[in-house]
Design a protein around this motif. Structure first.
Motif, short mmCIF file in Angstrom:
data_model
loop_
_atom_site.label_atom_id
_atom_site.label_comp_id
_atom_site.label_asym_id
_atom_site.label_seq_id
_atom_site.Cartn_x
_atom_site.Cartn_y
_atom_site.Cartn_z
N LYS A 51 0.83 -1.21 0.00
CA LYS A 51 0.00 0.00 0.00
C LYS A 51 0.87 1.25 0.00
O LYS A 51 2.07 1.20 0.25
CB LYS A 51 -0.90 0.03 1.25
CG LYS A 51 -1.85 -1.14 1.38
CD LYS A 51 -2.61 -1.04 2.70
CE LYS A 51 -3.51 -2.25 2.92
NZ LYS A 51 -4.18 -2.17 4.25
N THR A 52 0.22 2.39 -0.28
CA THR A 52 0.85 3.70 -0.13
C THR A 52 -0.03 4.54 0.79
O THR A 52 -1.17 4.18 1.08
CB THR A 52 1.01 4.42 -1.48
OG1 THR A 52 -0.30 4.82 -1.93
CG2 THR A 52 1.67 3.53 -2.51
N ARG A 53 0.51 5.66 1.20
CA ARG A 53 -0.29 6.54 2.06
C ARG A 53 -1.52 7.05 1.32
O ARG A 53 -2.55 7.34 1.92
CB ARG A 53 0.55 7.71 2.58
CG ARG A 53 1.14 8.61 1.53
CD ARG A 53 1.97 9.72 2.18
NE ARG A 53 2.90 10.34 1.24
CZ ARG A 53 2.96 11.65 0.98
NH1 ARG A 53 2.14 12.47 1.61
NH2 ARG A 53 3.84 12.13 0.14
N GLY B 276 -5.37 7.57 2.48
CA GLY B 276 -5.88 8.92 2.62
C GLY B 276 -5.22 9.59 3.81
O GLY B 276 -4.71 8.93 4.72
N ARG B 277 -5.27 10.91 3.82
CA ARG B 277 -4.51 11.67 4.80
C ARG B 277 -4.92 11.35 6.24
O ARG B 277 -4.09 11.08 7.10
CB ARG B 277 -4.66 13.18 4.54
CG ARG B 277 -3.82 14.03 5.48
CD ARG B 277 -3.74 15.47 5.01
NE ARG B 277 -2.69 16.18 5.76
CZ ARG B 277 -1.91 17.12 5.25
NH1 ARG B 277 -2.03 17.47 3.98
NH2 ARG B 277 -0.99 17.71 5.99
N GLU B 278 -6.21 11.38 6.51
CA GLU B 278 -6.68 11.20 7.89
C GLU B 278 -6.33 9.82 8.43
O GLU B 278 -5.82 9.67 9.55
CB GLU B 278 -8.19 11.43 7.94
CG GLU B 278 -8.72 11.54 9.36
CD GLU B 278 -10.19 11.96 9.38
OE1 GLU B 278 -10.92 11.44 10.23
OE2 GLU B 278 -10.60 12.79 8.54
N ALA B 279 -6.55 8.79 7.62
CA ALA B 279 -6.25 7.42 8.06
C ALA B 279 -4.75 7.21 8.21
O ALA B 279 -4.30 6.48 9.09
CB ALA B 279 -6.83 6.42 7.07
N PHE B 280 -3.98 7.86 7.31
CA PHE B 280 -2.52 7.73 7.41
C PHE B 280 -2.02 8.36 8.72
O PHE B 280 -1.17 7.78 9.41
CB PHE B 280 -1.85 8.40 6.21
CG PHE B 280 -0.35 8.37 6.27
CD1 PHE B 280 0.36 7.22 5.98
CD2 PHE B 280 0.37 9.51 6.65
CE1 PHE B 280 1.74 7.19 6.04
CE2 PHE B 280 1.75 9.49 6.72
CZ PHE B 280 2.45 8.33 6.42
N ILE C 182 4.63 17.02 3.08
CA ILE C 182 4.34 15.71 3.64
C ILE C 182 3.06 15.82 4.47
O ILE C 182 2.48 16.90 4.57
CB ILE C 182 5.53 15.18 4.49
CG1 ILE C 182 5.87 16.16 5.62
CG2 ILE C 182 6.74 14.91 3.63
CD1 ILE C 182 6.96 15.67 6.56
N TRP C 183 2.65 14.72 5.09
CA TRP C 183 1.39 14.71 5.84
C TRP C 183 1.59 14.72 7.35
O TRP C 183 0.71 15.16 8.08
CB TRP C 183 0.56 13.48 5.45
CG TRP C 183 -0.03 13.58 4.09
CD1 TRP C 183 -0.01 14.66 3.26
CD2 TRP C 183 -0.76 12.56 3.40
NE1 TRP C 183 -0.68 14.38 2.09
CE2 TRP C 183 -1.15 13.10 2.15
CE3 TRP C 183 -1.11 11.25 3.71
CZ2 TRP C 183 -1.87 12.36 1.21
CZ3 TRP C 183 -1.83 10.50 2.79
CH2 TRP C 183 -2.22 11.05 1.55
#
Length: 937
Positions: free
Chosen positions: A97-99, A103-107, A420-421
């Motif tokens: 998988k990738t970020r 998605g941002r929130e789940a990552f 980045i996140w």
């Protein structure tokens, strides 16, 4: 006490006790003293630099806590934006998988999960080092409170015009897809090439040859620059050249940046892809020949992936179609090939150059033109410069302020955004027209700007540079922007302990932010320590395979486990093999267990201010032996004092000259240690502690005490006085050494303190020793110095004459004065016991048999040789040694007589051989004298 000192049996037990009982918390009404830990990355492992730095901070903290100061060592860790995001992205990659799949929130939730389960590894290691941090108030840069502080600072700076958004060059990591700071760029020399390319003059009269290491950026050139004083090209200034492969014409300009000696003296200027070229462009951008070029000459040719970009429109047309979409290095090869085809490539030279790579991804960093958020730094830097100039902040050593000034007086605006996140998301929102609104949250933005719910807003995707939140560390950790009691008590903090490599990235930014938002400096002193290197002075790195793990030094590690640890992550088999071979050579038996105290004492003893440390296992082995020595001394003291009257309940005591001497010397040692710690000379403090415990207390005083405790005619009052001195000096010296070696001192103190009449739960909350001048006794010091000379003189004779150390000797004295006679009568038991003397007699000036002689001042100490040695055996031994030394003399003289050796060898090596020659000659003379004496027997 156990017969053998086993650090693992006491260290973790005592640390748990200290932490459970809250001993690390600030306490008391004393002067506030505060150290902020440089927050380690939450992803990190404790390395030797951490262990060294944290030992220094803990020693200072424990010292001030015992001095009665209201002491805080603030605990915490940094969210380490890029490093942490990479860790979690690698986990996702292993899952396929990738970020972006999450998605941002789940990552972000996934990162918090990782932090919860794995992020405390380095804090556990800090505990192993004995670090007395206030864990009850541990902070994390992504805590809610610290996050509020970050937003508050961002908004205030933006409202003052000190934060802005602009398009400028940044260090771009094309793998991570983010801007990175200079500190995250590692520049190393690598093999490359210098391409000499022909740029035809547009007037058809010739060409310029331009040398470059990056032909792929040719597509973004806006000029060719030459040095204004270069006579070769003066006549061409203002002319145009045809930019190969593009159809564009660019001007020839003059700028002092150009080095006429490098390459051809002609430099291509590509401002969107080189920091130096960007500065040249800034100086010349208003000139017509540049300003009228597409994009004003600021032409970006790359995508976020460092591939050749597409044209932005049909009118753009700057990028030739064949190169679009090519990776930068593929484009380099194609451009060089095409130049060669067009006969525009003059030559290619091998060339070594510094290549910048991202410290996390390993990718070649690209200077890249992007929209980023910046802090306008100069208005913040000016007060920060003055704070050091006027002495509000002091650097230790003082010379580091010059490094600080150099950086601060040439400061550039600070790029604070990262693509980045994981991190503090920039508190800025955009509407559909790309208008930007900054506020503490979206509700505040809507209220301030009267934006109804119908107006769609999206928050900026970028996060803030980790150094932005770290810059607020000294006050955000104490509760700011709330005016908490901790903030009022501990800000400004007392000292920052850090390495020179982050003076600009962290130290300077904390000073700027502290002055801006607290109206005061964040710390009064900055103690700059050196780097920890290997035994040969080389920087420790995984690629060199010379990294030492402090936990391995504490616990020990077997050879094959050490080899696996150093080579397990190596991608290149030949490098792993080389490192494995070197590791087996350096550590054939692995690394033994040394314990935490031995490691801490090593760090302290090597902490010369500002100097790098060459870490040698021989040093830590020596300090492990020191801990053993202290343990054995304590066992001797306890065996002679437990269940005995040590004067703690009163009673007559009589102090011997040895008792008075050791008490006197203790006062001087206490003052030395205090002065040196106050001056950040922990090396000298450790040296003073070591010398007192090993050289004086153990080697002399404990031996002297035996003469009193076992003497047949010694009074009970004298024995009580010596027992009292034994325990009181040991109890005091344990407190003296506690800041450096906390575990062993606590363990012994618990047993010794009651005998010394001292009450308390723990040594770490006892008062630090304070010298008492009334106990300094010059007379006793002179007495014991006389005893030492006497005993050492006899021992030297024993050694020189090969006499059994257990054999009692008759001693004859000559030339003694009244003082010598008095000292002998006062200290006869001491010299008789320590020198193993059978009898002592005074002789007249001309009396006495053939004797070996030692001097104590003017007094002669004679030991008759008749009957003490086997004359024939001793002569044979001495002749054999004499022959060996004469052969050695001949070899050394021959070596120094060799002109080739003297002329070619390093001067230090030659001087060493000369010193060796003199030592041999001295030894030969001494052996000959001994033979002459024996011959007369």
């Amino acid at each position: 006490m156990e017969k053998t000192y086993e650090p693992h049996q006491i260290e973790q037990r005592w640390y748990q006790t200290w932490e459970d009982k809250g001993y690390f918390a600030p306490r008391g009404e004393g002067q506030p003293y505060c150290i902020m830990i440089p927050p380690p990355n939450v992803t990190g492992n404790l390395h030797m630099g951490h262990a060294f730095q944290d030992t220094l901070m803990d020693a200072l903290t424990r010292f001030h806590r015992m001095r009665g100061d209201n002491t805080l060592w603030q605990a915490g860790s940094d969210h380490a934006g890029i490093a942490t995001q990479m860790v979690v992205e690698r986990q996702l990659e292993a899952e396929g998988k990738t970020r972006h799949d999450l998605g941002r929130e789940a990552f972000i939730e996934r990162v918090w999960e990782w932090k919860k389960t794995s992020g405390g590894h380095i804090t556990r290691q800090l505990r192993r080092m004995g670090s007395s941090l206030d864990w009850a108030h541990e902070r994390f840069t992504m805590d809610e409170g610290l996050s509020e502080a970050v937003k508050e600072v961002f908004v205030r700076l933006y409202e003052e015009g000190l934060i802005y958004r602009g398009k400028r060059l940044v260090n771009w990591d094309p793998v991570l897809h983010t801007a990175i700071s200079d500190l995250e760029v590692l520049s190393r020399e690598e093999k490359g090439h210098l391409w000499h390319m022909r740029y035809p003059l547009s007037n058809g009269t010739g060409q310029l040859v331009v040398a470059t290491t990056r032909p792929e950026t040719l597509l973004g050139d806006c000029a060719v620059a030459v040095h204004p004083g270069d006579e070769r090209y003066k006549h061409l200034l203002g002319e145009l050249v045809e930019l190969p492969l593009t159809g564009r014409k660019i001007p020839i300009i003059a700028d002092e940046y150009v080095d006429p000696e490098f390459g051809t003296g002609c430099v291509k200027i590509t401002p969107a892809h080189d920091f130096n070229d960007y500065q040249v462009w800034l100086r010349h951008r208003d000139e017509n020949a540049i300003s009228q070029q597409p994009h004003g000459g600021l032409i970006n040719v790359f995508t976020r992936n460092a591939a050749i970009r597409e044209n932005e429109s049909e009118e753009d047309g700057l990028i030739p179609e064949p190169y679009i979409g090519m990776d930068r290095f593929a484009a380099r090869k194609q451009i060089v090939k095409d130049l060669e085809t067009l006969d525009l490539l003059e030559k290619i030279e091998d060339h070594k150059l510094m290549v910048p790579r991202g410290d996390r991804s390993g990718s070649v960093v690209e200077p890249f033109l992007t929209d980023q958020w910046y802090v306008r730094v100069q208005p913040l830097a000016d007060p920060a410069i003055k704070a050091v100039e006027n002495g509000d902040i002091r650097f230790v050593p003082d010379n580091w302020k010059n490094t600080y000034f150099e950086w601060m007086r040439n400061i550039q605006d600070w790029c604070i955004s990262r693509q980045i996140w994981w991190g503090h998301r920039i508190p800025a929102w955009y509407d559909d027209q790309e208008n930007v609104y900054v506020g503490r949250d979206e509700a505040e933005v809507r209220k301030q700007h009267n934006l109804p719910d119908a107006v769609q807003l999206r928050q900026d995707d970028d996060v803030l540079d980790t150094w932005f939140s770290s810059a607020l560390w000294p006050f955000s950790t104490l509760g700011w922007p709330e005016q908490t009691d901790r903030l009022k008590t501990f800000y400004p903090t007392s000292v920052l302990v850090t390495g020179f490599d982050i003076i600009f990235f962290w130290v300077a930014r904390m000073i700027m932010m502290g002055l801006k938002f607290m109206d005061d400096v964040p710390f009064r002193e900055v103690y700059i320590h050196g780097l920890v290197r290997d035994a040969h002075g080389h920087k420790m790195s995984k690629s060199k395979g010379n990294v030492l793990d402090p936990i391995d030094l504490i616990d020990g590690i077997e050879l094959e486990a050490l080899v696996e640890k150093r080579t397990g992550s190596m991608m290149q088999p030949h490098l792993a093999e080389k490192i494995a071979r070197q590791t087996r050579k350096d550590f054939p038996d692995g690394i033994p267990s040394f314990g935490t105290d031995a490691l801490r004492f090593t760090f302290a003893a090597m902490a010369s201010t500002g100097r790098d440390i060459n870490f040698d296992l021989n040093r830590i082995e020596g300090y492990r032996n020191f801990c053993n020595k202290l343990w054995n001394a304590a066992r001797y003291v306890l065996m002679n004092t437990e269940d005995k009257d040590c004067g703690q309940h009163g009673g007559d005591t009589e102090l011997s000259s040895a008792d008075r001497w050791i008490l006197s010397l203790l006062q001087q040692t206490e003052q030395q240690v205090i002065d040196n710690i106050n001056n950040y000379r922990l090396d000298l403090a450790a040296q003073a502690i070591y010398s007192f415990i090993w050289d004086e207390y153990c080697d002399w005083y404990l031996e002297l005490s035996k003469a009193v405790l076992t003497g047949e005619v010694t009074s009970e009052a004298a024995q009580r006085g010596t027992r009292q001195t034994l325990v009181r000096v040991l109890e005091t010296v344990l407190r003296l050494a506690h800041p450096v070696i906390p575990f062993i001192t606590e363990e012994i103190w618990q047993r010794v303190a009651p005998l010394a009449g001292v009450e308390g739960e723990t040594i770490m909350l006892q008062p630090y020793p304070q010298a008492d001048d009334a106990l300094i006794n010059e007379t006793a010091a002179a007495e014991i110095d006389w005893v030492k000379q006497f005993v050492l003189g006899v021992r030297k004779i024993r050694s020189g004459m090969n006499i059994d150390p257990r054999k009692p000797l008759p001693v004859l004295l000559q030339n003694g004065n009244t003082n010598d006679r008095r000292r002998l009568e006062t200290n006869r038991d001491f010299v008789t016991s320590l020198a193993r003397v059978e009898s002592i007699e005074w002789l007249g000036d001309n009396e006495g048999p053939e004797s070996a002689t030692a001097l104590v001042g003017e007094m002669k100490v004679l030991i008759p040789m008749a009957g003490l040695i086997d004359k024939d055996a001793e002569q044979a031994r001495l002749n054999k040694e004499l022959e060996r030394k004469r052969n050695e003399l001949e070899r050394t003289e021959k070596k120094l007589g060799n002109a080739s050796f003297v002329d070619k060898a390093p001067a230090a090596v030659v001087e060493k051989e000369k010193a060796k020659l003199e030592d041999i000659r001295t030894t030969i003379r001494q052996l000959e004298e001994q033979l002459e004496k024996i011959a007369r027997l």
